[in-house]
Motif scaffolding. Structure first.
Motif, PDB file in Angstrom:
ATOM      1  N   UNK A 118      -7.769  14.102  -6.115  1.00  0.00           N
ATOM      2  CA  UNK A 118      -7.144  12.804  -5.885  1.00  0.00           C
ATOM      3  C   UNK A 118      -5.940  12.895  -4.978  1.00  0.00           C
ATOM      4  N   UNK A 119      -5.188  13.974  -5.115  1.00  0.00           N
ATOM      5  CA  UNK A 119      -4.015  14.188  -4.274  1.00  0.00           C
ATOM      6  C   UNK A 119      -4.416  14.320  -2.810  1.00  0.00           C
ATOM      7  N   UNK A 120      -5.596  14.810  -2.557  1.00  0.00           N
ATOM      8  CA  UNK A 120      -6.080  14.958  -1.184  1.00  0.00           C
ATOM      9  C   UNK A 120      -6.775  13.681  -0.705  1.00  0.00           C
ATOM     10  N   UNK A 121      -7.599  13.086  -1.555  1.00  0.00           N
ATOM     11  CA  UNK A 121      -8.443  11.955  -1.150  1.00  0.00           C
ATOM     12  C   UNK A 121      -7.678  10.643  -1.024  1.00  0.00           C
ATOM     13  N   UNK A 122      -6.751  10.363  -1.926  1.00  0.00           N
ATOM     14  CA  UNK A 122      -6.058   9.072  -1.922  1.00  0.00           C
ATOM     15  C   UNK A 122      -5.270   8.832  -0.631  1.00  0.00           C
ATOM     16  N   UNK A 123      -4.481   9.790  -0.126  1.00  0.00           N
ATOM     17  CA  UNK A 123      -3.795   9.522   1.150  1.00  0.00           C
ATOM     18  C   UNK A 123      -4.770   9.298   2.310  1.00  0.00           C
ATOM     19  N   UNK A 124      -5.890  10.000   2.287  1.00  0.00           N
ATOM     20  CA  UNK A 124      -6.888   9.812   3.343  1.00  0.00           C
ATOM     21  C   UNK A 124      -7.464   8.402   3.275  1.00  0.00           C
ATOM     22  N   UNK A 125      -7.770   7.933   2.068  1.00  0.00           N
ATOM     23  CA  UNK A 125      -8.298   6.579   1.922  1.00  0.00           C
ATOM     24  C   UNK A 125      -7.275   5.520   2.316  1.00  0.00           C
ATOM     25  N   UNK A 150       0.819  -1.212   0.000  1.00  0.00           N
ATOM     26  CA  UNK A 150       0.000   0.000   0.000  1.00  0.00           C
ATOM     27  C   UNK A 150       0.853   1.263   0.000  1.00  0.00           C
ATOM     28  N   UNK A 151       1.961   1.241   0.722  1.00  0.00           N
ATOM     29  CA  UNK A 151       2.845   2.407   0.743  1.00  0.00           C
ATOM     30  C   UNK A 151       3.460   2.642  -0.633  1.00  0.00           C
ATOM     31  N   UNK A 152       3.909   1.585  -1.283  1.00  0.00           N
ATOM     32  CA  UNK A 152       4.500   1.711  -2.606  1.00  0.00           C
ATOM     33  C   UNK A 152       3.467   2.174  -3.629  1.00  0.00           C
ATOM     34  N   UNK A 153       2.302   1.552  -3.626  1.00  0.00           N
ATOM     35  CA  UNK A 153       1.250   1.962  -4.559  1.00  0.00           C
ATOM     36  C   UNK A 153       0.813   3.400  -4.313  1.00  0.00           C
ATOM     37  N   UNK A 154       0.685   3.763  -3.053  1.00  0.00           N
ATOM     38  CA  UNK A 154       0.293   5.128  -2.715  1.00  0.00           C
ATOM     39  C   UNK A 154       1.331   6.147  -3.146  1.00  0.00           C
ATOM     40  N   UNK A 155       2.602   5.823  -2.943  1.00  0.00           N
ATOM     41  CA  UNK A 155       3.672   6.747  -3.332  1.00  0.00           C
ATOM     42  C   UNK A 155       3.722   6.919  -4.848  1.00  0.00           C
ATOM     43  N   UNK A 211      -4.820   5.854   4.439  1.00  0.00           N
ATOM     44  CA  UNK A 211      -4.710   5.901   5.894  1.00  0.00           C
ATOM     45  C   UNK A 211      -5.906   5.193   6.542  1.00  0.00           C
ATOM     46  N   UNK A 212      -7.088   5.433   6.016  1.00  0.00           N
ATOM     47  CA  UNK A 212      -8.284   4.800   6.560  1.00  0.00           C
ATOM     48  C   UNK A 212      -8.259   3.290   6.424  1.00  0.00           C
ATOM     49  N   UNK A 213      -7.776   2.798   5.290  1.00  0.00           N
ATOM     50  CA  UNK A 213      -7.685   1.349   5.094  1.00  0.00           C
ATOM     51  C   UNK A 213      -6.708   0.737   6.090  1.00  0.00           C
TER      52      UNK A 213
END
Length: 72
Positions: free
Chosen positions: A44-51, A8-13, A53-55
């Motif tokens: 997306x830049x705002x929402x994706x890290x929030x999602x 998840x960290x790699x995909x998110x980055x 983190x939530x997961x």
């Protein structure tokens, strides 16, 4: 759990880097389509890290640890 977090960290980055690049490109373009895509990439830049983190938070709170057993 470590593999899950790393994935998840790699995909998110990667996704965030691509979104930052697309935001920059769309900001420099002069088109109606670019304006709409700029708004989507900023959102997306705002929402994706929030999602993400939530997961991870939900997974941690579900009581599973690295061995797959639930905590007591």
């Amino acid at each position: 759990m470590k593999k899950f977090k790393r994935l998840f960290a790699l995909l998110g980055a990667i996704l965030l880097v691509l979104l930052y690049l697309s935001t920059l490109i769309f900001a420099l373009m002069d088109s109606e389509l670019a304006t709409g895509m700029f708004k989507v990439s900023v959102a997306g830049t705002i929402i994706i890290p929030i999602l993400l983190y939530g997961i991870l938070l939900f997974y941690r709170l579900s009581g599973k640890d690295d061995s797959g057993e639930s905590e007591s």
